[in-house]
Design a protein around this motif. Structure first.
Motif, PDB file in Angstrom:
ATOM      1  N   PHE A  98       0.801  -1.190   0.101  1.00  0.00           N
ATOM      2  CA  PHE A  98      -0.037  -0.084  -0.118  1.00  0.00           C
ATOM      3  C   PHE A  98       0.824   1.436  -0.051  1.00  0.00           C
ATOM      4  CE2 PHE A  98      -3.026  -3.220   1.266  1.00  0.00           C
ATOM      5  CZ  PHE A  98      -4.278  -2.636   0.676  1.00  0.00           C
ATOM      6  N   ASN A  99       2.070   1.114   0.570  1.00  0.00           N
ATOM      7  CA  ASN A  99       2.889   2.466   0.488  1.00  0.00           C
ATOM      8  C   ASN A  99       3.494   2.799  -0.776  1.00  0.00           C
ATOM      9  OD1 ASN A  99       2.612   2.691   3.521  1.00  0.00           O
ATOM     10  ND2 ASN A  99       4.392   1.182   3.796  1.00  0.00           N
ATOM     11  N   ALA A 118     -10.379  -0.499   0.700  1.00  0.00           N
ATOM     12  CA  ALA A 118      -9.077  -0.621   1.469  1.00  0.00           C
ATOM     13  C   ALA A 118      -7.835   0.355   1.045  1.00  0.00           C
ATOM     14  CB  ALA A 118      -8.570  -2.159   1.351  1.00  0.00           C
ATOM     15  N   LYS A 122      -6.723   3.497   3.549  1.00  0.00           N
ATOM     16  CA  LYS A 122      -5.535   3.265   3.896  1.00  0.00           C
ATOM     17  C   LYS A 122      -4.621   4.388   3.285  1.00  0.00           C
ATOM     18  CE  LYS A 122      -3.207  -0.322   4.828  1.00  0.00           C
ATOM     19  NZ  LYS A 122      -3.056  -0.317   6.481  1.00  0.00           N
ATOM     20  N   THR A 123      -5.092   4.743   2.043  1.00  0.00           N
ATOM     21  CA  THR A 123      -3.905   5.529   1.258  1.00  0.00           C
ATOM     22  C   THR A 123      -4.574   7.135   1.029  1.00  0.00           C
ATOM     23  OG1 THR A 123      -4.631   5.211  -0.918  1.00  0.00           O
ATOM     24  CG2 THR A 123      -3.083   3.621   0.176  1.00  0.00           C
ATOM     25  N   SER A 219      -6.917  -3.366   9.787  1.00  0.00           N
ATOM     26  CA  SER A 219      -6.302  -2.251   9.367  1.00  0.00           C
ATOM     27  C   SER A 219      -6.481  -1.616   7.915  1.00  0.00           C
ATOM     28  CB  SER A 219      -4.764  -2.565   9.319  1.00  0.00           C
ATOM     29  OG  SER A 219      -4.584  -3.513   8.345  1.00  0.00           O
ATOM     30  N   TYR A 220      -7.588  -2.634   7.234  1.00  0.00           N
ATOM     31  CA  TYR A 220      -7.897  -2.229   6.041  1.00  0.00           C
ATOM     32  C   TYR A 220      -9.301  -1.675   6.180  1.00  0.00           C
ATOM     33  CZ  TYR A 220      -4.147  -5.533   5.041  1.00  0.00           C
ATOM     34  OH  TYR A 220      -3.136  -6.228   4.940  1.00  0.00           O
ATOM     35  N   ASN A 222     -10.378   0.753   8.652  1.00  0.00           N
ATOM     36  CA  ASN A 222     -10.565   1.573   9.612  1.00  0.00           C
ATOM     37  C   ASN A 222     -11.036   3.200   9.069  1.00  0.00           C
ATOM     38  OD1 ASN A 222      -9.909   3.263  12.101  1.00  0.00           O
ATOM     39  ND2 ASN A 222      -7.936   2.542  12.073  1.00  0.00           N
ATOM     40  N   PHE A 226      -9.716   7.167   8.893  1.00  0.00           N
ATOM     41  CA  PHE A 226      -9.852   7.843   7.744  1.00  0.00           C
ATOM     42  C   PHE A 226     -10.837   9.123   7.856  1.00  0.00           C
ATOM     43  CE2 PHE A 226     -12.572   8.366   3.740  1.00  0.00           C
ATOM     44  CZ  PHE A 226     -11.913   8.862   2.914  1.00  0.00           C
TER      45      PHE A 226
END
Length: 338
Positions: A98-99, A118, A122-123, A219-220, A222, A226
């Motif tokens: 994801f990073n 997700a 996350k991003t 964690s995907y 959250n 967000f």
């Protein structure tokens, strides 16, 4: 803040199957879809996973994840459209980098919505819930489906409006293929529990409720983080579509989402048309909607153009939207605001 990709002219589209691939007997159908896209000026780059399907998945999780990571990071590929959804995309989430995901559009629905939601959560990169590649194989495209290009070519800060379809497809008729792919025979009516006109605003999030519910507690998924850190506490406007669940399973899922905080600071919930929602002992889907609207104190809109009963609009996860229902007709205006 939300980051929006931009779809450029003559873009190269990567086709990979992070969930289900295509059985041998359906290869020609997907080659047709690829050819149609090339006729429209796109370049198509197909991955190996597109052409295989074994034990409810296109390939082992490691191969699916590796191919997706490679395509999403490949600077020569501008966008990713999976062939369709499937069953087991969840298997690859912990194997994705994801990073290292850049801002490029990913478009799809069904099981693909697990990946879409997700990534956005996350991003902060916007993702597009809309047509699958297989549904772009027609000689023509209906006005609702065709809007995916207008939505994804909009620039930061711009808005784009979509209107509810005139007709939808009740059932497939594969023996009599349509040049539009879909057989649009039934009048589209967007509905509200109150039977009154509704106007709601908020940041869009959603997907196929059968599968995105499994992000809860991971964690995907959250949503609270967000909402606090990516959209600065703005309210969320949810859209869902139900593929397979009976009414009791749908209600359990909505309760779980509520307990997980997904509906904290929420302005409304939209549900797509569905061939599921099977009643249990007389418990109808309208009962679910009515109870939940009363419990949350927010409007619920249903039978919108979203999901497995086509056609469907293109919803951008993370975009600011204004949704209006007026006398059975719907409109969705989305602003690509950071």
């Amino acid at each position: 803040m939300i980051t929006y990709p931009t779809l450029k002219n003559n873009a190269t589209i990567g086709v990979t199957a992070p969930s289900s691939g295509v059985e041998q007997e359906l290869h020609e159908m997907f080659k047709q879809a690829c050819n149609r896209m090339e006729e429209k000026g796109y370049q198509i780059e197909c991955g190996e996973t597109l052409w295989t399907q074994v034990k409810a998945k296109s390939a082992p999780a490691e191969k699916r994840a590796a191919e997706f990571n490679k395509m999403i990071q490949d600077e020569s590929i501008d966008m990713i459209i999976p062939p369709w959804g499937g069953e087991l995309l969840m298997e690859i989430l912990h194997k994705l980098d994801f990073n290292a995901i850049p801002a490029k559009w990913i478009l799809g629905y069904s099981d693909t919505s697990v990946l879409l939601l997700a990534i956005t959560l996350k991003t902060g990169i916007a993702t597009a819930h809309g047509t699958n590649l297989v549904d772009l194989r027609g000689e023509y495209s209906d006005n609702t489906t065709a809007m995916w290009e207008a939505v994804l070519t909009a620039n930061d800060g711009e808005s784009i409006i979509q209107h509810s379809s005139e007709k939808y497809q009740k059932e497939w008729d594969h023996e009599n293929p349509s040049p539009h792919v879909f057989h649009l025979t039934e009048e589209t009516v967007w509905k509200t529990i109150s039977d009154e006109d509704v106007l709601v605003k908020g940041r869009l999030l959603g997907g196929c409720i059968d599968v995105i519910r499994h992000l809860i507690g991971t964690s995907y998924g959250n949503v609270l983080d967000f909402q606090k850190n990516t959209i600065s506490g703005e309210p969320i406007l949810w859209y869902f579509e139900n593929c397979d669940m009976p009414t009791t399973d749908l209600k359990r899922t909505l309760i779980q989402m509520k307990l997980a905080g997904w509906f904290d600071n929420c302005t409304g919930i939209m549900f797509g048309r569905s061939s599921a929602n099977h009643p249990v002992e007389g418990y109808q889907v309208q009962d679910v909607y009515r109870e939940f609207e009363s419990e949350l104190g927010i409007p619920i809109i249903y039978d919108i153009d979203c999901g497995h009963v086509p056609p469907q609009m293109t919803f951008i996860n993370g975009a600011y939207a204004k949704v209006k229902v007026d006398n059975g007709k719907g409109s969705v205006e989305q602003w690509l605001l950071s």
